[in-house]
Design a protein around this motif. Structure first.
Motif, short mmCIF file in Angstrom:
data_model
loop_
_atom_site.label_atom_id
_atom_site.label_comp_id
_atom_site.label_asym_id
_atom_site.label_seq_id
_atom_site.Cartn_x
_atom_site.Cartn_y
_atom_site.Cartn_z
N TRP A 194 0.84 -1.20 0.00
CA TRP A 194 0.00 0.00 0.00
C TRP A 194 0.87 1.25 0.00
CZ3 TRP A 194 -3.24 2.10 4.70
CH2 TRP A 194 -4.21 2.99 4.23
N CYS A 205 -4.95 0.56 -2.26
CA CYS A 205 -5.38 -0.67 -1.62
C CYS A 205 -6.43 -1.30 -2.55
CB CYS A 205 -5.87 -0.41 -0.19
SG CYS A 205 -7.11 0.87 -0.03
N CYS A 243 -8.41 -6.08 4.26
CA CYS A 243 -7.66 -4.89 3.87
C CYS A 243 -8.25 -3.68 4.59
CB CYS A 243 -7.71 -4.71 2.35
SG CYS A 243 -9.37 -4.64 1.66
#
Lengths: 160, 141
Positions: free
Chosen positions: A95, A101, B99
Motif C-alpha cells: 500500500w 489498496c 484490507c
C-alpha cells in the motif's frame, strides 16, 4: 435480488471511494507521509465510514437475520496469529509503495491506464498465489518469497 | 502536495459506511474488498455472481463521480514498484484476511481485536514504507 443489492452496495462504495479521494494514490501517500507533506483528509474517510458502519453493526446486533439472507457473518474464530500479523505487514508495505489498496485500485479501472492495470493484475496474481500456496499447505513459505521479491524489486528501483 | 478536502472525504467516507451497512443488513455479507475478490478466485458455485457485481460496482460508481469532477487517479510509481506493490497487496490481504475495508471499516466497527491489530499494523508498515521511499532511500517522489 441479493445480486442487485450487492451491485448497489458496490456502486455506493465506488462513489464513496472516488468522492473521498481514496482513489488518488498521491493523496493516499501524502496521508501516510506524516513527517512530510501530510494530508489528513483520509482520516475523515476512515472515520466517516467507521461511524456509519458501526451503526450498521449495532442494527445487525438487534436483529436475528439479515433481510435477504439466513444469517449474519460469523466472526473469525482465529486469534491474533502469525498469518494476520505477517499478512497485514506485507499489505501495508504494498500500500505504501504505490498508494493503492484493493478497493480504490478496482475503482480506478473506470479510467483505463496502464499503470492501474499493471497493479490490479499483480494484485490478482498475489491473491491467486496465496490460494495456490494454502492449497499446497505451504502457508508461510510463499509469504516470505513474495516479501523477498517485493523488496528486491523495490530496491532495484530505489537504487537505480 | 495535495489539498486537504474535509467535506468530500467525510462525505465519501459516510457513503462507504452506508454501502457496508447495506450489504451487511440485507445480504449478511462483510464489505471487505479483498475478501470479496478472494472469493471470486476460490471456486464456490452460487457464491460468485454477487461478488462480481459488487466489484463491478466499484469502477461504475467511480465513473459516475468522474463525470462530475476528477474522481479517479493513476498511480505514478515505476512499473517494478507497481508489480511489487500489487503482489504484496494481493498476497498480504489474503494471508491477513482483510484490507482497509474488511479490517479498517467493517472489522473495527464491530470492535474485532483481530481487525484493530491488523489495521494498526498495515497503517504502520505503510507509513514506514512511505517514509523509507520519500525520506530514507534517496527520496524518489
Amino acid at each position: 435480488m441479493n445480486a442487485l443489492v450487492a451491485l448497489a452496495s458496490g456502486l455506493l462504495f465506488g462513489v464513496g471511494l472516488a468522492l473521498s479521494g481514496m482513489t488518488q494514490p498521491q493523496k493516499v501517500l501524502n496521508f501516510l507521509d506524516v513527517t512530510g507533506t501530510w494530508d489528513p483528509s483520509l482520516a475523515l474517510v476512515m472515520g466517516g465510514a467507521l461511524a456509519v458502519s458501526a451503526v450498521g453493526h449495532q442494527l445487525a446486533r438487534s436483529r436475528r437475520a439479515p433481510l435477504l439472507a439466513p444469517q449474519f457473518p460469523q466472526p473469525a474464530t482465529a486469534g491474533i496469529d502469525r498469518s494476520l500479523v505477517l499478512g497485514s505487514s506485507l499489505f501495508g508495505v504494498g500500500w505504501g509503495l504505490v498508494g493503492l489498496c484493493p478497493g480504490p485500485a478496482l475503482a480506478n479501472l473506470a479510467q483505463p491506464a496502464t499503470s492501474t492495470l499493471v497493479f490490479v493484475v499483480s494484485m490478482g496474481v498475489g491473491m491467486a498465489l496465496f490460494r495456490l500456496g494454502s492449497r499446497a499447505g505451504a502457508m508461510p513459505g510463499p509469504g516470505a518469497a513474495i516479501a523477498t521479491v517485493g523488496m528486491i524489486a523495490s530496491l532495484g528501483v530505489l537504487l537505480r | 502536495m495535495t489539498e486537504f478536502t474535509p467535506i468530500e472525504s467525510l462525505t465519501g467516507g459516510l457513503l462507504i459506511g452506508v454501502a457496508a451497512a447495506l450489504l451487511l443488513l440485507v445480504n449478511g455479507r462483510v464489505a471487505g474488498i479483498s475478501g470479496i475478490a478472494g472469493g471470486v478466485l476460490g471456486a464456490v458455485r452460487g457464491d460468485r455472481l454477487w461478488r462480481v457485481l459488487f466489484l463491478l460496482g466499484l469502477p461504475l460508481g467511480a465513473a459516475l463521480v468522474s463525470m462530475g469532477f476528477e474522481g479517479t487517479g493513476v498511480p505514478r510509481a515505476p512499473t517494478p514498484l507497481l508489480v511489487a506493490g500489487g503482489l504484496l497487496v494481493g498476497y498480504g490481504t489474503q494471508l491477513g484476511s482483510g484490507c482497509t475495508s474488511g479490517h479498517g471499516v467493517c472489522g473495527m466497527a464491530r470492535g474485532s481485536k483481530r481487525s484493530i491489530v491488523a489495521t494498526t499494523i498495515f497503517m504502520a508498515t505503510a507509513a514506514l514504507t512511505v517514509f523509507a521511499v520519500r525520506h530514507g532511500l534517496g527520496g524518489a517522489s
